[in-house]
Design a protein around this motif. Structure first.
Motif, PDB file in Angstrom:
ATOM      1  N   GLU A 129       9.957 -18.027  25.507  1.00 30.90           N
ATOM      2  CA  GLU A 129       9.644 -16.988  24.541  1.00 30.90           C
ATOM      3  C   GLU A 129      10.826 -16.024  24.529  1.00 30.90           C
ATOM      4  N   TYR A 130      11.276 -15.666  23.332  1.00 31.69           N
ATOM      5  CA  TYR A 130      12.445 -14.813  23.197  1.00 31.69           C
ATOM      6  C   TYR A 130      12.024 -13.471  22.624  1.00 31.69           C
ATOM      7  N   LYS A 131      12.504 -12.400  23.255  1.00 29.05           N
ATOM      8  CA  LYS A 131      12.222 -11.044  22.803  1.00 29.05           C
ATOM      9  C   LYS A 131      13.495 -10.216  22.927  1.00 29.05           C
ATOM     10  N   VAL A 132      13.502  -9.133  22.205  1.00 31.38           N
ATOM     11  CA  VAL A 132      14.597  -8.175  22.291  1.00 31.38           C
ATOM     12  C   VAL A 132      14.010  -6.842  22.703  1.00 31.38           C
ATOM     13  N   LEU A 133      14.608  -6.248  23.720  1.00 27.92           N
ATOM     14  CA  LEU A 133      14.190  -4.942  24.208  1.00 27.92           C
ATOM     15  C   LEU A 133      15.076  -3.901  23.545  1.00 27.92           C
ATOM     16  N   TYR A 191       9.647  -3.861  21.680  1.00 27.71           N
ATOM     17  CA  TYR A 191       9.928  -5.280  21.848  1.00 27.71           C
ATOM     18  C   TYR A 191       9.900  -5.948  20.484  1.00 27.71           C
ATOM     19  N   ILE A 192      10.918  -6.733  20.212  1.00 28.66           N
ATOM     20  CA  ILE A 192      11.012  -7.468  18.965  1.00 28.66           C
ATOM     21  C   ILE A 192      10.926  -8.946  19.307  1.00 28.66           C
ATOM     22  N   VAL A 193       9.930  -9.625  18.759  1.00 28.51           N
ATOM     23  CA  VAL A 193       9.748 -11.048  19.015  1.00 28.51           C
ATOM     24  C   VAL A 193      10.734 -11.831  18.156  1.00 28.51           C
ATOM     25  N   VAL A 194      11.412 -12.799  18.780  1.00 25.62           N
ATOM     26  CA  VAL A 194      12.410 -13.618  18.095  1.00 25.62           C
ATOM     27  C   VAL A 194      11.898 -15.054  18.069  1.00 25.62           C
ATOM     28  N   GLU A 195      11.858 -15.652  16.885  1.00 30.16           N
ATOM     29  CA  GLU A 195      11.452 -17.047  16.772  1.00 30.16           C
ATOM     30  C   GLU A 195      12.568 -17.940  17.311  1.00 30.16           C
ATOM     31  N   VAL A 223      19.791   4.555  19.342  1.00 23.30           N
ATOM     32  CA  VAL A 223      19.595   3.395  20.220  1.00 23.30           C
ATOM     33  C   VAL A 223      20.356   3.616  21.526  1.00 23.30           C
ATOM     34  N   LEU A 224      19.624   3.615  22.645  1.00 24.74           N
ATOM     35  CA  LEU A 224      20.261   3.737  23.957  1.00 24.74           C
ATOM     36  C   LEU A 224      20.705   2.385  24.492  1.00 24.74           C
ATOM     37  N   LYS A 225      19.808   1.411  24.400  1.00 26.33           N
ATOM     38  CA  LYS A 225      20.082   0.103  24.989  1.00 26.33           C
ATOM     39  C   LYS A 225      19.383  -0.967  24.180  1.00 26.33           C
ATOM     40  N   ILE A 226      20.013  -2.115  24.138  1.00 27.21           N
ATOM     41  CA  ILE A 226      19.418  -3.259  23.474  1.00 27.21           C
ATOM     42  C   ILE A 226      19.708  -4.474  24.351  1.00 27.21           C
ATOM     43  N   LYS A 227      18.689  -5.284  24.605  1.00 23.38           N
ATOM     44  CA  LYS A 227      18.854  -6.415  25.523  1.00 23.38           C
ATOM     45  C   LYS A 227      18.050  -7.605  25.022  1.00 23.38           C
ATOM     46  N   PHE A 228      18.649  -8.781  25.105  1.00 24.26           N
ATOM     47  CA  PHE A 228      18.003 -10.021  24.699  1.00 24.26           C
ATOM     48  C   PHE A 228      17.319 -10.628  25.911  1.00 24.26           C
ATOM     49  N   LEU A 229      16.011 -10.877  25.821  1.00 24.35           N
ATOM     50  CA  LEU A 229      15.224 -11.386  26.949  1.00 24.35           C
ATOM     51  C   LEU A 229      14.739 -12.802  26.667  1.00 24.35           C
TER      52      LEU A 229
END
Length: 148
Positions: A105-109, A119-123, A45-51
């Protein structure tokens, strides 16, 4: 929930953090909503970001109906005062709703070492747990980068 967390921590001694969205181990993470909960190595994993992104479709629909109502009120010109007042009030309400209604809408990059973007969709009900776990994962990734 805490009893389950304690039981899992006893079974997995290298578990660092656990919540309803995922688990952090010494060298890997497991996200319950992503790819059937397969472990993801932290080295990859290089980077993880909450969008957080605002969805504007509902706002555009309300704005369209407000403009259509205003045009119809202007063109039809009802002789009764009560009809004009109710029409203007409903147009004004639709206009306000088009600007102040918020839907997110919440996603994780997730960016891996080979620059694969996921992209991970977050409820909505999991957004707080997701924020916490991804902050911890980002801190762990930053520590690994400093050690290298």
């Amino acid at each position: 929930m805490e009893a389950i967390q304690l039981r899992i921590k006893e079974q997995y001694s290298n578990l660092e953090y656990l919540n309803s969205f995922g688990a952090i181990f010494n060298n890997e993470i497991i996200l319950h909503k992503y790819r059937n909960s397969n472990p993801i190595p932290l080295d990859s994993v290089l980077k993880i970001k909450f969008l957080k992104k605002r969805k504007l479709v509902v706002n555009y629909v309300f704005l369209f109906f407000a403009v259509a109502g205003a045009i119809s009120l202007y063109k039809l010109q009802y002789p009764e005062l009560i009809t004009n007042v109710i029409g203007c009030a409903s147009v004004f309400l639709l206009f306000l709703l088009s600007f102040f209604l918020k839907n997110h809408e919440y996603k994780v990059l997730l960016v891996t070492n080979n620059y694969q973007v996921n992209y991970i969709v977050v409820e909505k009900y999991l957004k707080e747990d997701a924020k916490i776990i991804f902050q911890k994962i980002q801190k762990k990734i930053n520590k690994q980068k400093k050690q290298i």
